[in-house]
Every structure is written in structure tokens, then in C-alpha cells.
Write a protein that holds these residues in place. Structure first.
Motif, mmCIF file in Angstrom:
data_model
loop_
_atom_site.group_PDB
_atom_site.id
_atom_site.type_symbol
_atom_site.label_atom_id
_atom_site.label_comp_id
_atom_site.label_asym_id
_atom_site.label_seq_id
_atom_site.Cartn_x
_atom_site.Cartn_y
_atom_site.Cartn_z
ATOM 1 N N SER A 11 0.827 -1.203 0.000
ATOM 2 C CA SER A 11 0.000 0.000 0.000
ATOM 3 C C SER A 11 0.865 1.258 0.000
ATOM 4 O O SER A 11 0.579 2.214 -0.727
ATOM 5 C CB SER A 11 -0.924 -0.007 1.218
ATOM 6 O OG SER A 11 -1.639 1.193 1.291
ATOM 7 N N GLN A 12 1.907 1.261 0.813
ATOM 8 C CA GLN A 12 2.803 2.420 0.870
ATOM 9 C C GLN A 12 3.567 2.606 -0.443
ATOM 10 O O GLN A 12 3.731 3.730 -0.917
ATOM 11 C CB GLN A 12 3.808 2.267 2.018
ATOM 12 C CG GLN A 12 3.188 2.438 3.381
ATOM 13 C CD GLN A 12 2.680 3.850 3.593
ATOM 14 O OE1 GLN A 12 3.365 4.816 3.307
ATOM 15 N NE2 GLN A 12 1.452 3.957 4.087
ATOM 16 N N SER A 15 0.767 3.484 -3.187
ATOM 17 C CA SER A 15 -0.177 4.543 -2.804
ATOM 18 C C SER A 15 -1.633 4.129 -3.020
ATOM 19 O O SER A 15 -2.499 4.956 -3.261
ATOM 20 C CB SER A 15 0.115 5.830 -3.576
ATOM 21 O OG SER A 15 1.388 6.311 -3.254
#
Length: 190
Positions: A11-12, A15
Motif C-alpha cells: 500500500s505504501q 499509494s
């Protein structure tokens, strides 16, 4: 806990919200187990049998059902197949085997507790079969197998002791261990 950690990392990096990134990543990881099974079966037999085995796994309802969602099994399946492939592959050096076993065993222990235990039984059975075969041929025992089994055993034991035991709290009695060992011996001699 590794599934959530990997979901957060993806997810990081992308994004994308964790639930969306995990819903995209996990089916891809689950599908990878079909590729690993192909390599494993090809190592043992040939391409034709490997293709048939992979097609059966790819279309098996329980596999497609579990790997189409965000479950621990989705991530654990390719890990334990990779560990079995590394264990039986004769061309991988012992140093690489130890390194790869350490990484994949830790990841598997953090991914799915039951799959890690199943892996230990599978590897032990393979090691016993190899030992019997080598003894029949008059060859010395392959001592690296014991070390390779010890790596996931230590990783799983450590995980159970320091993290999972609080949630599981299912101690095995001596009679249950005797039953497990008896079934393994009966299966192996059959």
C-alpha cells in the motif's frame, strides 16, 4: 501477521489503499503456487506430468476459492511449495539452501501456523525416504537434511512460543504426540 505487514508495505509503495492492494496482490501470489508446483513436479518427473498436476491445482475448487481472496493460505501455499522444491533440488548449494530456508521458513511461520507444521511433517517424511534410499545404496546420510528441517522447526517453535501461543492455547498431550507420530510412521511404512 506477515500478510497485514506485506499489505501495508505494498500500500505504501503503490499509494493504493491496503484492502485494494491486498485484493490485487494476494490472488497473484496464490496463482504463483501453480508455477511453483509445476517446477516441483517437473523436478521429480517430467514436463507432461508437471503440466497435468499444475492444471489440476489451478482448477481445484478449494485452491481457487482460497487464493481468490485475502487469506493466510493464499500466501502460505507458494511458500511451503518453494521450501519443498529447495529441499529436494540437488543443484542448489548447501549454503544457498540454508540461506533460502531461513528466509522462507521465517516468512512461512509468520504467515500460517498450520502450514508450517504440515511442512515439517512433509520434510521429515522426505528426509526419512532419502535416508532409507541412501542406506540401501550404501551411500552416507545427507546431514544437511537435518539442518534444513531444523530451520523451519526453530522458526515455527519460536513463533508459537513468543507470539501464537497466547491466541492458540492448545497444548498437545503426550498421547496426542504419540498419535501424530504413529500416523506418520504408519503412513511412511505403507
Amino acid at each position: 501477521p506477515i500478510n497485514s505487514i506485506i499489505g501495508a508495505i505494498i500500500s505504501q509503495v503503490t499509494s493504493i489503499e491496503p484492502i485494494i492492494s491486498m485484493s490485487l496482490l494476494f490472488p497473484i501470489v496464490g496463482a504463483f503456487s501453480v508455477v511453483v508446483l509445476f517446477a516441483l513436479v517437473k523436478r521429480l518427473f517430467n514436463s507432461k506430468i508437471a503440466l497435468i498436476a499444475s492444471a489440476i491445482l489451478a482448477t481445484a475448487f478449494c485452491h481457487t476459492y482460497f487464493t481468490a481472496s485475502i487469506t493466510k493460505e493464499t500466501y502460505a501455499n507458494p511458500l511451503y511449495l518453494i521450501l519443498i522444491l529447495i529441499f529436494i533440488h540437488p543443484k542448489i548449494t548447501n549454503t544457498k539452501k540454508i540461506f533460502l530456508f531461513t528466509i522462507f521458513s521465517l516468512t512461512l511461520a509468520l504467515t500460517h501456523h498450520v502450514t508450517a507444521l504440515v511442512l515439517l511433517f512433509i520434510l521429515t517424511s522426505i528426509a526419512i525416504a532419502k535416508f532409507i534410499d541412501q542406506t540401501k545404496k550404501g551411500l552416507p546420510a545427507n546431514k544437511i537434511d537435518i539442518l534444513l528441517i531444523a530451520i523451519p522447526a526453530i522458526a515455527t517453535f519460536t513463533y508459537y512460543t513468543f507470539y501464537a501461543d497466547a491466541g492458540m492455547n492448545m497444548p498437545f498431550t503426550s498421547s496426542e504426540w504419540l498419535s501424530i507420530i504413529s500416523f506418520q510412521l504408519l503412513f511412511f511404512t505403507g
